[in-house]
Scaffold this motif. Structure first.
Motif, short mmCIF file in Angstrom:
data_model
loop_
_atom_site.label_atom_id
_atom_site.label_comp_id
_atom_site.label_asym_id
_atom_site.label_seq_id
_atom_site.Cartn_x
_atom_site.Cartn_y
_atom_site.Cartn_z
N ALA A 66 -6.68 9.15 -5.53
CA ALA A 66 -8.26 9.21 -5.12
C ALA A 66 -8.61 8.37 -3.66
O ALA A 66 -10.14 8.28 -3.45
CB ALA A 66 -8.62 8.29 -6.65
N GLN A 67 -7.82 7.52 -4.05
CA GLN A 67 -7.89 6.19 -2.81
C GLN A 67 -7.08 7.69 -1.36
O GLN A 67 -8.28 7.36 -0.35
CB GLN A 67 -6.92 4.74 -3.24
N TRP A 68 -6.50 8.14 -1.74
CA TRP A 68 -5.68 8.99 -0.52
C TRP A 68 -7.05 10.09 0.02
O TRP A 68 -7.38 10.07 0.60
CB TRP A 68 -4.18 9.87 -0.81
N HIS A 69 -7.37 10.05 -1.54
CA HIS A 69 -8.83 11.32 -0.52
C HIS A 69 -9.89 10.33 -0.55
O HIS A 69 -11.05 10.97 1.02
CB HIS A 69 -8.95 12.11 -2.54
N ALA A 70 -9.90 8.84 -0.30
CA ALA A 70 -11.24 8.21 0.40
C ALA A 70 -10.49 8.11 1.33
O ALA A 70 -11.74 7.13 2.31
CB ALA A 70 -11.59 7.10 -0.56
N GLY A 71 -9.19 8.63 1.97
CA GLY A 71 -8.88 7.62 3.50
C GLY A 71 -8.15 5.92 2.84
O GLY A 71 -7.88 5.82 4.39
N ASP A 72 -7.85 5.61 2.61
CA ASP A 72 -7.21 5.02 2.05
C ASP A 72 -5.92 4.39 1.94
O ASP A 72 -5.74 4.39 0.53
CB ASP A 72 -8.05 3.60 1.02
N ILE A 73 -5.05 4.54 3.15
CA ILE A 73 -3.43 5.66 3.03
C ILE A 73 -2.73 4.20 2.09
O ILE A 73 -2.08 4.32 1.83
CB ILE A 73 -3.29 6.12 3.82
N ALA A 74 -3.28 3.10 2.73
CA ALA A 74 -2.44 2.04 2.12
C ALA A 74 -2.33 1.89 0.93
O ALA A 74 -1.07 1.59 0.16
CB ALA A 74 -2.90 1.15 3.20
N GLN A 75 -3.67 1.26 -0.15
CA GLN A 75 -3.48 1.98 -0.73
C GLN A 75 -3.33 2.37 -1.94
O GLN A 75 -2.49 2.31 -2.77
CB GLN A 75 -5.13 1.13 -1.13
N ALA A 76 -3.17 3.78 -1.77
CA ALA A 76 -2.96 4.91 -2.02
C ALA A 76 -1.41 4.88 -2.25
O ALA A 76 -0.33 4.91 -3.56
CB ALA A 76 -3.27 6.31 -1.39
N VAL A 77 -0.92 4.35 -1.42
CA VAL A 77 0.61 4.21 -1.15
C VAL A 77 0.97 2.77 -2.26
O VAL A 77 2.34 3.16 -3.03
CB VAL A 77 0.97 3.89 0.47
N ARG A 78 0.41 1.90 -1.99
CA ARG A 78 0.87 0.66 -2.89
C ARG A 78 0.46 0.83 -4.42
O ARG A 78 1.03 0.70 -5.33
CB ARG A 78 -0.19 -0.44 -2.80
N SER A 79 -0.06 2.16 -4.70
CA SER A 79 -1.02 1.94 -5.97
C SER A 79 0.67 3.16 -6.89
O SER A 79 1.33 2.68 -7.68
CB SER A 79 -1.76 3.26 -5.99
N TRP A 80 0.83 4.30 -6.01
CA TRP A 80 2.23 5.26 -6.39
C TRP A 80 3.36 4.46 -6.64
O TRP A 80 3.96 4.48 -7.38
CB TRP A 80 1.92 5.94 -4.99
N GLU A 81 3.66 3.59 -5.72
CA GLU A 81 5.48 2.33 -5.26
C GLU A 81 5.09 1.57 -7.14
O GLU A 81 5.95 1.07 -6.82
CB GLU A 81 4.74 1.34 -4.14
#
Length: 655
Positions: free
Chosen positions: A488-503
């Protein structure tokens, strides 16, 4: 003859749709209809603004449909038939509400191009699409993600007291409900179609709509519209104004006089009646007209070149007549999106039916006389005022509650209506339609916790709208929740947060491969190709140990291996691609996409003769996308011999 509506079935040789791709569509859209800032600079201001207005950047939350093949068997499709003394209309609610056939009963003529097979191909935004009939494209530039999906359908009272067929669904790319009402007045030779798109949210939404009609095509077919200019979009990938009918030395209103596929968006002057017609050598054919809100008119041609002819064969079967597309949309071009204000709606009426005009005028050298002859014939058959009156008569019926149910769509609309508290008279999304895909999200809404599945399975689809992302952010942070939150964060354009969530989710995840794959995509998009390759390899290894077999797991193995091999080969690491290949089940290696990857792998390893032999042995890539030149590009690397016709899908001149 009174108008009747009945349920029936249509039997076609059909390739099964197969499973959805279980990997979330994180990569940017591979869309050919794009313009950069430089190309937009010379366009009219309103057109340039709408081309730049929130173009689609992601398919999420929709999943890709690429599990189909090309082996067909006779299959029954549920259908609804509307019929009066003039027309027989066959609708397929389970396939996007497609109007499959429109027969003019007094003459027995089929007015549409009716595909004799059901053959999915990768033309919809999310993959699976099929040619023929009239389709309702909503969402963004391209064929709708609902092309091969079921719509809700029911009977509703028509304005003339008869029965009307209502189709409706929740369009998930833009989170907008829409409806399509079809009815045949008892004495009418025209199918009426009332369309409404609503925005129930508290924010504006971008809307794209194009009603797309496939019409028969031969050397005598001509497309007419009330325009002297058109916006041309072709293999040059730019949008430019051209004269109608002649452009670059040929009359482009005859579809077969173009060599390559192209779009012609007609510039219909303000105040002119909106219509477009396809007429044969004798002056007979189909006309589409509408109220003025549906502004745009378009002709799409495959052209007479080898690539266009091959695509036509690919979408049906050899020996079948070709087709062109005549379309009608909310904007002048298909590259634009129109702003729909919060709480507002767009609604209009379309009409489809037979048209006959003097062939000497229609096919004469005077374009003004040709289109005037067709326009007069339309006005005699269906006056413009009558269309306006039909629209006014339909509007009070747009809110009528559906009666007898004819078909059921998805449960996503029910979930959004329940959680958003939306009131949508005329298009109910009852809780009874909620199913297994919606269940975890329903629990998240009710309890604040995203549930752990009872059995090990690839993750289900992710919802990405802001309200769902907010719920995921406040839910307990277990690995599956972190996975969905990252998407969901990736879709919103928040790439850094998306990567942190997956990590964050990775160390404790019982299934590591979904998170590793997401991180691999992030690496690839960021340009870190080597780390992307390593993470893909680790994900493939993890999935191989976890896979339980069955359709869903096989779809995951296939999708992940395709991505991993593609990225490894692009990074110049064929040894990793070879390791992934060795992991594949034998049945997967025989799939067309993997045969192409095998040829690429062999070429990368220096085995050019073996790679060429893959082509010589023959293979098909069922999910080859429009504009994809992978086959011709690889062939040119392997040999200087001409590209075999079976592999020639080129939509532009060879470079």
């Amino acid at each position: 003859m009174a108008t009747t509506v009945r349920r029936t079935a249509v039997t076609l040789p059909a390739a099964p749709l197969g499973p959805e791709n279980p990997l979330p569509a994180l990569r940017p859209l591979d869309e050919v209809h794009v313009l950069d800032e430089r190309a937009r600079a010379g366009l009219p201001r309103d057109m340039a603004r709408q081309i730049g207005y929130r173009p689609l950047t992601s398919l999420l939350p929709v999943r890709v449909r690429d599990g189909y093949g090309r082996t067909r068997r006779h299959t029954e499709f549920e259908a609804v038939v509307l019929e009066n003394a003039h027309l027989r209309v066959t609708v397929l609610p389970g396939l996007g509400g497609r109007v499959h056939s429109l027969v003019h009963l007094p003459t027995g003529r089929e007015l549409l191009y009716r595909n004799p097979v059901f053959q999915p191909a990768a033309f919809a935004l999310n993959g699976a699409w099929f040619s023929g009939g009239i389709e309702w494209n909503i969402g963004a530039t391209g064929h709708t993600t609902l092309s091969c999906a079921p719509l809700h359908a029911a009977l509703v009272p028509a304005p003339d007291g008869g029965a009307m067929v209502r189709l409706w669904e929740w369009e998930r790319l833009r989170d907008l409900p829409f409806q399509v009402d079809l009815w045949l007045p008892e004495d009418s030779a025209h199918l009426y179609v009332g369309v409404r798109v609503r925005n129930p949210h508290e924010r504006p939404a971008p809307v794209s709509w194009w009603s797309n009609t496939a019409v028969p095509e031969d050397s005598g077919s001509r497309i007419l519209a009330p325009a002297e200019q058109a916006w041309h979009f072709g293999h040059e990938r730019d949008l430019r104004r051209v004269p109608v009918p002649e452009h670059d030395g040929a009359d482009r209103t005859y579809p077969l006089r173009s060599a390559y596929p192209a779009d012609f968006f007609y510039e219909v002057p303000d105040g002119e009646r909106r219509w477009i017609a396809a007429l044969d050598a004798e002056g007979h054919g189909l006309v589409q007209t509408s109220t003025d809100l549906l502004r745009g008119r378009k002709l799409f041609v495959w052209g007479s070149g080898r690539g266009g002819r091959r695509w036509q064969e690919w979408l049906t079967e050899p020996g079948t007549p070709g087709y062109a597309e005549i379309q009608a949309g909310l904007a002048r071009t298909q590259l634009e999106h129109v702003r729909l204000e919060a709480g507002a709606e767009f609604s209009w009426l379309e009409a489809y039916g037979p048209l006959s005009a003097d062939p000497a005028a229609v096919h004469g050298g005077d374009w003004a006389a040709a289109r005037a002859a067709a326009g007069r014939a339309l006005e005699e058959a269906l006056p413009r005022q009558q269309v306006a009156e039909a629209f006014a008569a339909w509007r009070p019926h747009a809110d009528a509650e559906p009666g007898e149910r004819l078909a059921a769509g998805s449960g996503w609309g029910a979930l959004e209506v329940l959680c958003g508290g939306h009131k949508l008279p005329g298009t109910p999304f009852p809780e009874s339609t909620l199913g297994e895909p919606q269940e975890p999200w329903l629990q998240l809404w009710r309890t604040g916790v995203f549930p752990t599945p009872r059995r090990v399975t690839p993750p289900g689809p992710t919802l990405v709208a802001p309200h769902w992302r907010d719920m995921l952010e406040t839910a307990p942070a277990d690995p599956l929740t972190e996975y969905h939150l990252g998407v969901a964060q990736w879709h919103a354009g928040d790439i850094a947060q998306a990567v942190r969530s997956w990590e964050r989710g990775l160390p404790l995840a019982p299934s590591r491969w979904p998170l590793l794959r997401c991180l691999a995509v992030a690496d690839a998009v960021a340009g870190n190709q080597d780390r992307a390759v390593d993470r893909y390899a680790e994900a493939v290894e993890d999935l191989a140990h976890e896979s339980r077999g069955g359709e869903t797991w096989t779809a995951a193995e296939s999708a992940l291996a395709r991505e991993a091999m593609t990225v490894a080969l692009a990074a110049g690491r064929p040894a990793v691609a070879r390791t992934v290949w060795e992991r594949l089940r034998p049945a997967l290696r025989e799939q067309g996409r993997f045969r192409l990857l095998a040829a690429r792998l062999l070429a990368a390893e220096g085995h050019v003769v073996a790679a060429r032999r893959v082509f010589e042995d023959g293979f098909e890539v069922p999910d080859l996308r429009e504009g994809d030149e992978a086959l011709s590009t690889l062939w040119a690397r392997l040999t200087n011999r001409p590209l075999p016709p079976r592999y020639d899908f080129r939509m532009r001149p060879p470079s």
